[in-house]
Write an enzyme that holds these catalytic residues in place. Structure first.
Site, PDB file in Angstrom:
ATOM      1  N   SER A  77      12.349   0.689   1.225  1.00 25.00           N
ATOM      2  CA  SER A  77      11.599   0.229   3.053  1.00 25.00           C
ATOM      3  C   SER A  77      12.525   0.423   3.709  1.00 25.00           C
ATOM      4  O   SER A  77      12.564   2.343   3.866  1.00 25.00           O
ATOM      5  CB  SER A  77      12.512  -1.165   2.852  1.00 25.00           C
ATOM      6  OG  SER A  77      12.250  -1.611   4.693  1.00 25.00           O
ATOM      7  N   ASP A 127      -3.532   6.955  -5.468  1.00 25.35           N
ATOM      8  CA  ASP A 127      -3.728   6.746  -3.949  1.00 25.35           C
ATOM      9  C   ASP A 127      -3.904   5.648  -3.628  1.00 25.35           C
ATOM     10  O   ASP A 127      -4.669   4.577  -4.045  1.00 25.35           O
ATOM     11  CB  ASP A 127      -5.400   7.941  -3.239  1.00 25.35           C
ATOM     12  CG  ASP A 127      -5.548   7.459  -1.910  1.00 25.35           C
ATOM     13  OD1 ASP A 127      -4.742   6.675  -1.494  1.00 25.35           O
ATOM     14  OD2 ASP A 127      -6.706   8.039  -1.475  1.00 25.35           O
ATOM     15  N   TYR A 130       4.151   0.301  11.467  1.00 26.89           N
ATOM     16  CA  TYR A 130       5.271   1.077  10.510  1.00 26.89           C
ATOM     17  C   TYR A 130       6.817   0.166  10.376  1.00 26.89           C
ATOM     18  O   TYR A 130       6.925  -0.832   8.429  1.00 26.89           O
ATOM     19  CB  TYR A 130       6.017   2.118  10.773  1.00 26.89           C
ATOM     20  CG  TYR A 130       7.165   2.484   9.843  1.00 26.89           C
ATOM     21  CD1 TYR A 130       6.526   2.988   8.653  1.00 26.89           C
ATOM     22  CD2 TYR A 130       9.102   2.966  10.043  1.00 26.89           C
ATOM     23  CE1 TYR A 130       7.693   4.254   7.621  1.00 26.89           C
ATOM     24  CE2 TYR A 130       9.200   3.696   9.839  1.00 26.89           C
ATOM     25  CZ  TYR A 130       8.927   3.656   8.430  1.00 26.89           C
ATOM     26  OH  TYR A 130       9.171   3.620   7.068  1.00 26.89           O
ATOM     27  N   LYS A 179       7.352  -2.244   6.369  1.00 25.24           N
ATOM     28  CA  LYS A 179       8.603  -2.128   5.685  1.00 25.24           C
ATOM     29  C   LYS A 179       9.291  -3.683   5.850  1.00 25.24           C
ATOM     30  O   LYS A 179       9.664  -3.636   4.660  1.00 25.24           O
ATOM     31  CB  LYS A 179       9.444  -1.043   6.474  1.00 25.24           C
ATOM     32  CG  LYS A 179       8.950   0.228   6.758  1.00 25.24           C
ATOM     33  CD  LYS A 179       8.973   1.044   5.306  1.00 25.24           C
ATOM     34  CE  LYS A 179       7.899   1.192   4.414  1.00 25.24           C
ATOM     35  NZ  LYS A 179       8.585   1.910   3.731  1.00 25.24           N
ATOM     36  N   LYS A 197      -0.696  19.604  -5.308  1.00 24.05           N
ATOM     37  CA  LYS A 197       0.690  19.986  -4.948  1.00 24.05           C
ATOM     38  C   LYS A 197       1.993  18.863  -5.383  1.00 24.05           C
ATOM     39  O   LYS A 197       2.930  19.877  -5.268  1.00 24.05           O
ATOM     40  CB  LYS A 197       0.447  18.459  -3.517  1.00 24.05           C
ATOM     41  CG  LYS A 197       1.663  18.737  -2.582  1.00 24.05           C
ATOM     42  CD  LYS A 197       1.068  17.949  -1.242  1.00 24.05           C
ATOM     43  CE  LYS A 197       2.532  17.833  -0.347  1.00 24.05           C
ATOM     44  NZ  LYS A 197       2.043  16.602   0.988  1.00 24.05           N
ATOM     45  N   ASN A 208       8.505   4.516  -4.482  1.00 26.13           N
ATOM     46  CA  ASN A 208       8.670   5.793  -3.070  1.00 26.13           C
ATOM     47  C   ASN A 208       7.786   5.641  -2.378  1.00 26.13           C
ATOM     48  O   ASN A 208       7.630   6.487  -1.239  1.00 26.13           O
ATOM     49  CB  ASN A 208       9.370   6.184  -3.633  1.00 26.13           C
ATOM     50  CG  ASN A 208       9.965   7.495  -3.166  1.00 26.13           C
ATOM     51  OD1 ASN A 208      10.559   7.787  -2.427  1.00 26.13           O
ATOM     52  ND2 ASN A 208       8.763   8.678  -2.643  1.00 26.13           N
TER      53      ASN A 208
END
Length: 322
Positions: A155, A81, A182, A186, A58, A108
Protein backbone atom coordinates in the site's frame (compact mmCIF):
# COMPACT_ATOMS: atom_id res chain seq x y z
CA UNK A 1 16.18 -11.83 21.47
CA UNK A 2 14.50 -10.45 18.36
CA UNK A 3 16.26 -7.67 16.53
CA UNK A 4 14.47 -4.36 16.18
CA UNK A 5 14.45 -2.88 12.70
CA UNK A 6 13.38 0.58 11.65
CA UNK A 7 13.12 3.27 9.02
CA UNK A 8 16.59 2.85 7.58
CA UNK A 9 16.97 -0.91 7.86
CA UNK A 10 17.82 -2.62 4.58
CA UNK A 11 16.66 -5.91 3.12
CA UNK A 12 20.05 -7.49 3.80
CA UNK A 13 19.92 -6.41 7.44
CA UNK A 14 16.39 -7.70 7.90
CA UNK A 15 17.22 -11.13 6.45
CA UNK A 16 20.70 -11.42 7.94
CA UNK A 17 21.30 -15.02 8.96
CA UNK A 18 17.96 -16.29 7.62
CA UNK A 19 17.93 -19.38 5.38
CA UNK A 20 14.98 -19.40 2.98
CA UNK A 21 15.92 -22.57 1.12
CA UNK A 22 12.80 -24.60 0.39
CA UNK A 23 10.56 -21.52 0.44
CA UNK A 24 8.63 -20.62 -2.71
CA UNK A 25 7.57 -16.99 -3.02
CA UNK A 26 5.58 -15.08 -5.64
CA UNK A 27 6.52 -11.42 -6.18
CA UNK A 28 4.69 -9.20 -8.66
CA UNK A 29 6.37 -6.29 -10.41
CA UNK A 30 9.91 -7.62 -10.81
CA UNK A 31 10.91 -5.45 -13.76
CA UNK A 32 12.10 -2.46 -11.69
CA UNK A 33 12.65 -0.93 -8.27
CA UNK A 34 11.32 -2.61 -5.16
CA UNK A 35 10.25 -5.77 -6.97
CA UNK A 36 13.74 -6.44 -8.29
CA UNK A 37 15.31 -5.78 -4.89
CA UNK A 38 12.75 -7.99 -3.15
CA UNK A 39 13.47 -10.83 -5.57
CA UNK A 40 17.22 -10.29 -5.24
CA UNK A 41 17.37 -10.59 -1.48
CA UNK A 42 14.95 -13.53 -1.32
CA UNK A 43 16.89 -15.54 -3.92
CA UNK A 44 20.18 -14.60 -2.26
CA UNK A 45 18.88 -16.24 0.92
CA UNK A 46 17.86 -19.44 -0.84
CA UNK A 47 14.22 -18.87 -1.82
CA UNK A 48 12.72 -20.03 -5.09
CA UNK A 49 11.05 -16.88 -6.39
CA UNK A 50 8.45 -16.63 -9.10
CA UNK A 51 8.64 -13.09 -10.41
CA UNK A 52 5.68 -11.70 -12.34
CA UNK A 53 6.01 -8.83 -14.79
CA UNK A 54 4.11 -7.32 -17.71
CA UNK A 55 7.22 -6.93 -19.86
CA UNK A 56 9.31 -10.10 -19.62
CA UNK A 57 12.20 -8.72 -21.69
CA UNK A 58 12.47 -5.75 -19.34
CA UNK A 59 12.22 -8.07 -16.33
CA UNK A 60 15.01 -10.29 -17.68
CA UNK A 61 17.30 -7.29 -18.03
CA UNK A 62 16.36 -5.88 -14.62
CA UNK A 63 16.87 -9.17 -12.78
CA UNK A 64 20.36 -9.98 -14.04
CA UNK A 65 21.51 -9.00 -10.54
CA UNK A 66 19.32 -11.71 -9.00
CA UNK A 67 21.64 -14.62 -8.29
CA UNK A 68 21.53 -17.58 -5.90
CA UNK A 69 23.37 -17.39 -2.61
CA UNK A 70 25.13 -20.04 -0.58
CA UNK A 71 21.80 -21.71 0.21
CA UNK A 72 20.81 -21.94 -3.46
CA UNK A 73 17.69 -20.16 -4.64
CA UNK A 74 16.22 -19.48 -8.05
CA UNK A 75 14.18 -16.99 -10.07
CA UNK A 76 11.48 -17.93 -12.57
CA UNK A 77 9.68 -15.23 -14.55
CA UNK A 78 6.01 -15.33 -15.54
CA UNK A 79 4.01 -12.88 -17.63
CA UNK A 80 1.39 -10.81 -15.82
CA UNK A 81 -0.36 -7.63 -16.92
CA UNK A 82 -2.46 -6.55 -13.95
CA UNK A 83 -4.39 -4.13 -16.15
CA UNK A 84 -5.89 -7.04 -18.11
CA UNK A 85 -8.13 -9.65 -16.51
CA UNK A 86 -7.36 -11.98 -19.41
CA UNK A 87 -3.64 -11.77 -18.61
CA UNK A 88 -4.29 -12.21 -14.87
CA UNK A 89 -6.41 -15.28 -15.51
CA UNK A 90 -3.83 -16.76 -17.87
CA UNK A 91 -1.10 -16.27 -15.28
CA UNK A 92 -3.23 -17.76 -12.50
CA UNK A 93 -4.23 -20.70 -14.69
CA UNK A 94 -0.58 -21.43 -15.49
CA UNK A 95 0.40 -21.32 -11.83
CA UNK A 96 -2.52 -23.55 -10.84
CA UNK A 97 -1.68 -26.03 -13.59
CA UNK A 98 1.92 -26.11 -12.39
CA UNK A 99 0.51 -26.86 -8.94
CA UNK A 100 3.53 -26.03 -6.82
CA UNK A 101 2.45 -24.19 -3.65
CA UNK A 102 3.64 -20.85 -2.35
CA UNK A 103 4.74 -19.97 1.17
CA UNK A 104 4.38 -16.24 0.55
CA UNK A 105 2.78 -13.92 -1.99
CA UNK A 106 4.03 -10.33 -2.21
CA UNK A 107 1.82 -8.02 -4.28
CA UNK A 108 4.44 -5.43 -5.14
CA UNK A 109 3.49 -4.15 -8.61
CA UNK A 110 1.61 -0.90 -9.09
CA UNK A 111 1.18 2.44 -10.82
CA UNK A 112 0.97 5.94 -9.34
CA UNK A 113 -0.50 9.31 -10.28
CA UNK A 114 -1.02 8.44 -13.92
CA UNK A 115 -3.30 10.42 -16.26
CA UNK A 116 -6.93 9.38 -16.45
CA UNK A 117 -7.14 6.10 -18.31
CA UNK A 118 -8.84 2.73 -18.29
CA UNK A 119 -7.63 -0.84 -18.02
CA UNK A 120 -8.37 -3.37 -20.74
CA UNK A 121 -11.59 -4.15 -18.88
CA UNK A 122 -12.73 -0.54 -18.52
CA UNK A 123 -11.72 0.28 -14.96
CA UNK A 124 -9.83 3.39 -13.82
CA UNK A 125 -6.17 2.55 -14.31
CA UNK A 126 -4.90 2.84 -10.74
CA UNK A 127 -7.82 1.09 -9.04
CA UNK A 128 -7.94 -1.54 -11.78
CA UNK A 129 -4.21 -2.26 -11.73
CA UNK A 130 -3.25 -1.79 -8.10
CA UNK A 131 -6.33 -3.40 -6.57
CA UNK A 132 -8.52 -5.37 -8.98
CA UNK A 133 -5.64 -7.07 -10.80
CA UNK A 134 -4.11 -8.29 -7.56
CA UNK A 135 -7.54 -9.15 -6.10
CA UNK A 136 -8.25 -11.45 -9.04
CA UNK A 137 -4.79 -13.00 -9.14
CA UNK A 138 -4.48 -13.74 -5.43
CA UNK A 139 -7.97 -15.17 -5.09
CA UNK A 140 -7.54 -17.37 -8.15
CA UNK A 141 -4.36 -18.90 -6.70
CA UNK A 142 -5.35 -18.78 -3.02
CA UNK A 143 -5.43 -22.57 -2.96
CA UNK A 144 -1.70 -22.59 -3.71
CA UNK A 145 -0.90 -20.52 -0.62
CA UNK A 146 0.18 -23.00 2.03
CA UNK A 147 -1.48 -23.20 5.42
CA UNK A 148 0.53 -20.87 7.61
CA UNK A 149 1.53 -18.76 4.61
CA UNK A 150 1.45 -15.00 4.23
CA UNK A 151 0.13 -12.40 1.82
CA UNK A 152 1.79 -8.98 1.70
CA UNK A 153 0.15 -6.18 -0.27
CA UNK A 154 2.10 -2.99 -0.93
CA UNK A 155 0.00 0.00 0.00
CA UNK A 156 1.29 3.49 0.72
CA UNK A 157 1.02 6.49 2.98
CA UNK A 158 -0.76 7.78 -0.13
CA UNK A 159 -3.86 6.00 1.17
CA UNK A 160 -4.29 9.18 3.20
CA UNK A 161 -5.34 11.01 0.04
CA UNK A 162 -8.66 9.19 -0.19
CA UNK A 163 -10.94 6.46 1.04
CA UNK A 164 -12.34 4.08 -1.58
CA UNK A 165 -15.44 5.23 -3.47
CA UNK A 166 -17.55 2.22 -4.34
CA UNK A 167 -20.28 4.43 -5.79
CA UNK A 168 -17.96 5.93 -8.41
CA UNK A 169 -14.80 3.79 -8.70
CA UNK A 170 -14.09 4.89 -12.26
CA UNK A 171 -14.54 8.65 -11.79
CA UNK A 172 -17.57 8.62 -14.06
CA UNK A 173 -19.23 11.29 -11.93
CA UNK A 174 -16.22 12.75 -10.10
CA UNK A 175 -13.50 15.06 -11.40
CA UNK A 176 -10.36 12.97 -11.82
CA UNK A 177 -7.37 13.78 -9.63
CA UNK A 178 -4.34 11.50 -10.04
CA UNK A 179 -3.45 11.36 -6.35
CA UNK A 180 -7.06 10.91 -5.24
CA UNK A 181 -7.22 7.91 -7.57
CA UNK A 182 -3.92 6.67 -6.18
CA UNK A 183 -5.22 7.09 -2.63
CA UNK A 184 -8.35 5.10 -3.42
CA UNK A 185 -6.30 2.24 -4.83
CA UNK A 186 -3.89 2.20 -1.90
CA UNK A 187 -6.74 2.22 0.62
CA UNK A 188 -8.20 -0.69 -1.34
CA UNK A 189 -4.90 -2.56 -0.95
CA UNK A 190 -5.21 -2.27 2.83
CA UNK A 191 -8.89 -3.23 2.93
CA UNK A 192 -8.15 -6.25 0.74
CA UNK A 193 -5.47 -7.42 3.17
CA UNK A 194 -7.84 -6.94 6.11
CA UNK A 195 -10.59 -9.01 4.50
CA UNK A 196 -8.27 -11.69 3.07
CA UNK A 197 -6.78 -12.09 6.54
CA UNK A 198 -10.25 -12.52 8.06
CA UNK A 199 -11.24 -15.12 5.49
CA UNK A 200 -8.05 -17.20 5.65
CA UNK A 201 -6.68 -16.91 9.17
CA UNK A 202 -8.44 -20.13 10.28
CA UNK A 203 -5.84 -22.06 8.24
CA UNK A 204 -2.99 -19.96 9.55
CA UNK A 205 -2.69 -17.72 6.49
CA UNK A 206 -2.18 -14.09 7.48
CA UNK A 207 -2.30 -11.00 5.30
CA UNK A 208 -0.80 -7.59 5.88
CA UNK A 209 -0.41 -4.31 4.00
CA UNK A 210 2.82 -2.31 4.03
CA UNK A 211 4.02 1.21 3.26
CA UNK A 212 7.57 1.01 1.85
CA UNK A 213 8.34 4.71 2.36
CA UNK A 214 9.27 7.48 -0.03
CA UNK A 215 11.60 6.03 -2.65
CA UNK A 216 12.71 7.25 -6.05
CA UNK A 217 11.69 4.50 -8.44
CA UNK A 218 9.87 4.11 -11.75
CA UNK A 219 6.61 4.36 -9.80
CA UNK A 220 6.87 8.14 -10.20
CA UNK A 221 7.35 8.02 -13.98
CA UNK A 222 4.11 9.92 -14.59
CA UNK A 223 5.32 12.84 -12.49
CA UNK A 224 7.49 15.63 -13.89
CA UNK A 225 10.49 16.93 -11.95
CA UNK A 226 8.39 19.96 -11.05
CA UNK A 227 5.57 17.73 -9.79
CA UNK A 228 7.98 15.74 -7.63
CA UNK A 229 9.62 18.90 -6.28
CA UNK A 230 6.21 20.31 -5.34
CA UNK A 231 5.23 17.06 -3.63
CA UNK A 232 8.45 16.97 -1.59
CA UNK A 233 8.01 20.63 -0.68
CA UNK A 234 4.53 19.91 0.67
CA UNK A 235 5.87 16.99 2.67
CA UNK A 236 8.65 19.15 4.12
CA UNK A 237 6.14 21.82 5.14
CA UNK A 238 3.99 19.26 6.90
CA UNK A 239 6.99 17.80 8.72
CA UNK A 240 8.24 21.21 9.77
CA UNK A 241 4.81 22.21 11.10
CA UNK A 242 4.58 18.96 13.06
CA UNK A 243 8.10 19.28 14.45
CA UNK A 244 9.33 16.20 12.61
CA UNK A 245 12.74 15.82 10.96
CA UNK A 246 13.06 16.77 7.29
CA UNK A 247 11.93 14.16 4.79
CA UNK A 248 14.60 12.13 3.03
CA UNK A 249 14.08 9.49 0.35
CA UNK A 250 14.87 5.92 1.30
CA UNK A 251 17.17 3.79 -0.81
CA UNK A 252 15.55 0.92 -2.69
CA UNK A 253 16.97 -1.70 -0.25
CA UNK A 254 15.54 0.35 2.63
CA UNK A 255 12.20 0.65 0.84
CA UNK A 256 11.88 -3.08 0.25
CA UNK A 257 12.85 -3.95 3.83
CA UNK A 258 9.35 -3.64 5.27
CA UNK A 259 7.97 -6.04 2.65
CA UNK A 260 10.43 -8.81 3.51
CA UNK A 261 10.18 -8.07 7.23
CA UNK A 262 6.40 -8.44 7.19
CA UNK A 263 6.56 -11.52 4.96
CA UNK A 264 9.26 -13.45 6.81
CA UNK A 265 10.62 -11.94 10.01
CA UNK A 266 7.67 -10.39 11.83
CA UNK A 267 5.38 -12.44 14.06
CA UNK A 268 2.37 -13.52 11.98
CA UNK A 269 -0.11 -12.73 14.73
CA UNK A 270 1.35 -9.26 15.15
CA UNK A 271 1.13 -8.25 11.48
CA UNK A 272 -1.92 -10.24 10.35
CA UNK A 273 -4.73 -7.87 9.38
CA UNK A 274 -2.54 -4.82 9.99
CA UNK A 275 -0.63 -2.10 8.12
CA UNK A 276 3.10 -1.85 8.59
CA UNK A 277 5.68 0.87 7.94
CA UNK A 278 9.40 1.17 8.73
CA UNK A 279 9.49 -2.48 9.86
CA UNK A 280 6.84 -2.12 12.53
CA UNK A 281 3.06 -2.24 12.84
CA UNK A 282 1.62 1.24 12.39
CA UNK A 283 -0.92 2.82 14.68
CA UNK A 284 -4.40 3.69 13.45
CA UNK A 285 -4.65 7.48 13.63
CA UNK A 286 -6.53 10.49 12.33
CA UNK A 287 -3.55 12.75 13.01
CA UNK A 288 -1.36 14.10 10.24
CA UNK A 289 -1.82 15.60 6.81
CA UNK A 290 -2.31 13.64 3.58
CA UNK A 291 1.27 14.63 2.74
CA UNK A 292 2.67 12.81 5.77
CA UNK A 293 4.92 10.14 4.25
CA UNK A 294 4.63 7.93 7.31
CA UNK A 295 3.12 7.98 10.75
CA UNK A 296 0.10 5.73 10.93
CA UNK A 297 -2.87 4.49 8.98
CA UNK A 298 -6.32 6.01 8.56
CA UNK A 299 -9.26 4.34 10.37
CA UNK A 300 -11.29 4.02 7.16
CA UNK A 301 -8.67 1.61 5.82
CA UNK A 302 -9.51 -0.80 8.67
CA UNK A 303 -13.30 -0.61 8.65
CA UNK A 304 -14.34 -4.30 8.56
CA UNK A 305 -17.73 -3.47 7.04
CA UNK A 306 -16.05 -1.48 4.28
CA UNK A 307 -13.48 -4.25 3.74
CA UNK A 308 -16.24 -6.78 3.14
CA UNK A 309 -18.16 -4.34 0.94
CA UNK A 310 -15.04 -3.76 -1.19
CA UNK A 311 -14.55 -7.52 -1.50
CA UNK A 312 -18.12 -8.07 -2.69
CA UNK A 313 -17.94 -5.10 -5.08
CA UNK A 314 -14.62 -6.38 -6.42
CA UNK A 315 -16.16 -9.79 -7.07
CA UNK A 316 -18.84 -8.07 -9.13
CA UNK A 317 -16.23 -6.08 -11.04
CA UNK A 318 -14.06 -9.10 -11.92
CA UNK A 319 -17.07 -11.34 -12.50
CA UNK A 320 -16.04 -14.11 -10.10
CA UNK A 321 -16.96 -15.21 -6.57
CA UNK A 322 -14.28 -16.32 -4.13
Amino acid sequence: MSLVFGQYSTTDEVLDGIDLSGKRILVTGVSAGLGVETARVLVAHGADVVGAARDLDKARRATRQVVPGAQGGSLELVELDLASFASVRACADALNTDGRPFDIIICNAGVMACPLGKTADGFETQFGTNHLGHFLLVNRIAGLLKDGGRLVTLSSAGHRFSDVDLDDPNFDHTAYEPFIAYGRSKTANILFAVEFDRRHRDRGVRATAVHPGGIQTELARHMSEADMAALVENVQKVNEAAGRPPFAFKSIPQGAATSVWAAIVADAEAVGGHYCEDCHVAEVTTDGDAFSISGGVRPYAFDPIKAEALWLASEEMVGERF
